[in-house]
Scaffold this active site. Structure first.
Site, PDB file in Angstrom:
ATOM      1  N   CYS A 189       0.706 -23.950  57.016  1.00  0.00           N
ATOM      2  CA  CYS A 189      -0.909 -25.293  57.224  1.00  0.00           C
ATOM      3  C   CYS A 189      -1.618 -25.283  55.708  1.00  0.00           C
ATOM      4  O   CYS A 189      -1.876 -25.985  55.286  1.00  0.00           O
ATOM      5  CB  CYS A 189      -0.923 -26.241  58.724  1.00  0.00           C
ATOM      6  SG  CYS A 189      -2.359 -26.773  58.601  1.00  0.00           S
ATOM      7  N   CYS A 232      -0.602 -27.535  66.861  1.00  0.00           N
ATOM      8  CA  CYS A 232      -0.899 -28.911  66.916  1.00  0.00           C
ATOM      9  C   CYS A 232       0.757 -29.860  67.496  1.00  0.00           C
ATOM     10  O   CYS A 232      -0.367 -30.703  67.596  1.00  0.00           O
ATOM     11  CB  CYS A 232      -1.717 -29.404  65.418  1.00  0.00           C
ATOM     12  SG  CYS A 232      -0.257 -29.110  64.330  1.00  0.00           S
TER      13      CYS A 232
END
Length: 381
Positions: free
Chosen positions: A120, A217
């Site tokens: 990410c 997440c």
């Protein structure tokens, strides 16, 4: 705040007043990035807050304890309003799915142990978001990561955070020299998280007492298997648990439920010696188990290397370094033997247990705090 009278530089390293320095702050809605934004705003910088919506907003609203969810977007916006700077939310859901989530699922199905937070940072935050910051004509982009950027003889260097307990260097090894030139990490020098929370109280931020995120997440409660089952139907098909000679010892409930080094939950009790998962064979739907010593690894092949040393990786036949093969372990002495600019063989001077394909191998200077880059462990035992 005017530039430092001795160096002529402001606190972000530019030879001009803060008011003339635009900085985009990547805001997750947590206390760390909120403090960075508030501090820079108070110092007089031209701050622009940006939050990424990385996955379904509706589903995110009900989920706590992870970054970039609906609640976190709301919290980031409140901080921006309180401190008086503009805030934007960018929809990166498709990018995040393609660059991070899909690879995470495929890697797990291939028997690897992926680290999606690194991807990410590499493929979304420090690539697309960084480009957005440049499009906004910002002089730099700041984040709430606990890592330090220092200026060395050959330019910007990456260093561990001052607080070892908060250091995030393992997750940022793939930051390129070009990205490092543009990035700033204002929290890296702090001695503890308590200092960050004290700053949040000082600035009157609503997130001062907000808990730290614990999970990936998009993986609620750390349940990787349930997420992968949704992404890849059929991934949890049962199969055989075998020993290292191929003898069947029992049945498992899907390769995705197991990780290298796992001992508990194998369901093959009654054996005299404890057994551990030493290999995952998703094609044959087999979980291979063996004694603890079978987990020990000394030589680790690494590829996709991002090298941050001053001299080229291939300029030496070998480099004496310290390495981490997991984020929770301290650096251990090792030798890197380059194969090319992006591949190497890493020899661990003290063998490690549970080294798995898909994990990162991060390089550190043998003394001091400098991060020399790292790569991805790519071949199983």
């Amino acid at each position: 705040m005017a530039p430092d009278s001795k160096t002529g530089m402001n606190s972000l390293g530019f030879p001009k007043a803060p008011a003339d320095t635009r900085v985009v702050v990547a805001m997750s809605g947590g206390v760390d990035s909120s403090v960075v934004a508030a501090q820079l705003a108070e110092e007089g910088y031209d701050v622009v807050g940006v939050t990424l919506q990385l996955y379904d907003h509706g589903a995110a609203l009900a989920k706590k304890g992870a970054c970039c969810a609906g609640r976190d977007i709301h919290d980031a916006r409140r901080v921006a309003e309180a401190m008086g700077f503009p805030h934007y939310v960018l929809d990166y859901e498709n990018t995040f799915r393609e660059a991070v989530i899909d690879e995470f699922a495929d890697a797990y199905l291939a028997g690897a142990t992926p680290v999606p937070c690194i991807r990410c940072n590499e493929r979304v935050k420090f690539k697309d978001l960084l480009q957005t910051a440049k499009d906004l004509e910002a002089d730099c982009m700041a984040t709430g990561h606990y890592i330090q950027r220092k200026t060395g003889a050959a330019g910007a260097e990456l260093h561990c955070a001052a607080d070892p307990a908060r250091d995030q260097s393992y997750f940022l090894f793939s930051t390129t020299p070009e990205q490092l030139d543009y990035l700033r990490f204002p929290l890296g020098h702090l001695a503890s998280k308590a200092e960050t929370r004290a700053l949040a109280v000082k600035y009157g931020l609503s997130v001062a007492d907000k808990p730290d995120s614990q999970d990936i997440c998009f993986v609620p409660n750390g349940n990787y298997a349930s997420v992968i089952e949704k992404l890849r139907p059929g991934a949890a098909d049962p199969g055989e648990i075998v020993d290292m000679d191929g003898q069947v010892l029992g049945e498992h409930r899907g390769v995705i439920h197991y990780t290298i080094g796992q001992r508990r939950g194998l369901g093959i009790g009654g054996l005299s010696d404890p057994l551990y998962v030493v290999k995952l064979d998703p094609e044959a739907r087999r979980v291979v188990v063996g004694p603890k010593e079978a987990l020990t690894t000394r030589v680790v092949p690494v590829r996709e290397i991002n090298w941050l040393g001053d001299a080229a990786l291939t300029s030496r036949r070998e480099w004496e370094v310290a390495v981490k093969v997991r984020s929770t372990r301290p650096p251990r002495s090792a030798v890197i033997r380059p194969v090319s600019d992006t591949e190497a063989e890493v020899e661990l001077l003290t063998p490690e247990e549970g080294v798995s394909p898909g994990q990162a191998c991060v390089f550190y200077a043998p003394e001091g705090s400098r991060v020399l880059g790292g790569g991805w462990i790519w071949r199983g035992r």
